[in-house]
Enzyme design. Structure first.
Site, PDB file in Angstrom:
ATOM      1  N   ASP A  46       0.823  -1.204   0.000  1.00  0.00           N
ATOM      2  CA  ASP A  46       0.000   0.000   0.000  1.00  0.00           C
ATOM      3  C   ASP A  46       0.859   1.257   0.000  1.00  0.00           C
ATOM      4  OD1 ASP A  46      -2.269  -1.605   0.133  1.00  0.00           O
ATOM      5  OD2 ASP A  46      -2.274  -1.603   2.326  1.00  0.00           O
TER       6      ASP A  46
ATOM      7  N   TYR B 224       6.582  -9.873   7.035  1.00  0.00           N
ATOM      8  CA  TYR B 224       6.527  -8.428   7.216  1.00  0.00           C
ATOM      9  C   TYR B 224       7.028  -8.075   8.616  1.00  0.00           C
ATOM     10  CZ  TYR B 224       3.434  -7.667   3.158  1.00  0.00           C
ATOM     11  OH  TYR B 224       2.897  -7.581   1.894  1.00  0.00           O
TER      12      TYR B 224
END
Length: 256
Positions: free
Chosen positions: A51, A109
């Site tokens: 994003d 992540y």
């Protein structure tokens, strides 16, 4: 011929990975460079999307091209053109049938945050600032509830296009490190796939629990899928894609 790249980028000035009209994206910048190198339109497909504002230490992407440049030297061709906030770390040739999205087995992540009485300019670009110190032992205990295969509907933001909200998290590691100016926190999450804003929502809930909230909302959210039971989504700037794992090494002995 099909090639793969291992790409690193600072996501601050990007509107995410995916190509968009009238917006600067990682895919767009890479394709602009590829056009210069190969002198034709070249579509570059990523192993996944990040994003706006999210960073990547090592993201895999692929493209097809006809070139006499050795596969390992394609990296240098890109880096002579790319801006300073994106770099190709390594390049390699792969079989024509390889698909970097479908072949991905796990992604990892990290979400990073810090606590300090004053904002620290050298941290603000890559870490979210917390309002108080947090109890990492409480966070670790709550993180254990999320490990395994669950329906993570409650941990997804509105707008997700995923066909199913079931995912498997293989590990969550919570770390704390103090220096002279701040206490730094990192939540590392590894899984077979992630929903829209999933890691940022997990991080928000774990930090809330570390600040004193009970872990009952995690259990109920997994059972009911209700997003409003959980804490706020953390800012994008603290999130970084560390790597994507495959069954085979794409880049030989290079770190992936």
């Amino acid at each position: 011929m099909k090639y793969v790249l291992g790409v690193s980028y600072d996501g601050t000035e990007f509107a995410g990975w995916q190509l968009q009209k009238n917006a600067r994206t990682v895919q767009g910048v890479l394709q602009e460079a590829a056009f210069v190198i190969f002198r034709k339109e070249t579509k570059i497909r990523g192993s996944g999307r990040t994003d706006a504002g999210v960073h990547a230490l090592f993201q895999v992407c692929e493209f097809e091209a006809e070139t006499s440049v050795p596969a390992e030297k394609i990296r240098d061709c890109f880096n002579r053109i790319l801006p300073c906030d994106v770099s190709v770390l390594v390049s390699a040739e792969v079989p024509d049938g390889f698909d970097c999205t479908r072949a991905a087995r796990k992604k990892t992540y990290a979400y990073r945050a810090y606590f300090s009485e004053c904002a620290l300019p050298l941290c603000e670009r890559y870490e979210a600032r917390l309002q108080c110190r947090v109890d990492t032992e409480r966070m670790k205990k709550a993180a254990g509830l999320l490990v395994g295969r669950h329906d993570f509907k409650a941990f997804s933001a509105t707008g997700s296009s995923a066909k199913t909200s079931e995912r498997e998290i293989t590990s969550i590691v919570v770390r704390e490190r103090a220096d002279g100016n701040a206490v730094h926190y990192e939540i590392e999450v590894c899984g077979n796939g992630f929903l829209y804003n999933m890691v940022r929502i997990i991080a928000g809930e774990l930090f809330a629990i570390g600040s004193g909230k009970g872990d009952g909302a995690v259990r109920e959210a997994l059972e009911t899928g209700k997003r409003n039971l959980l804490a706020k989504t953390m800012p994008a700037k603290g999130l970084v894609l560390l790597n994507t794992q495959y069954d085979t090494l794409l880049f030989g002995d290079n770190k992936e």
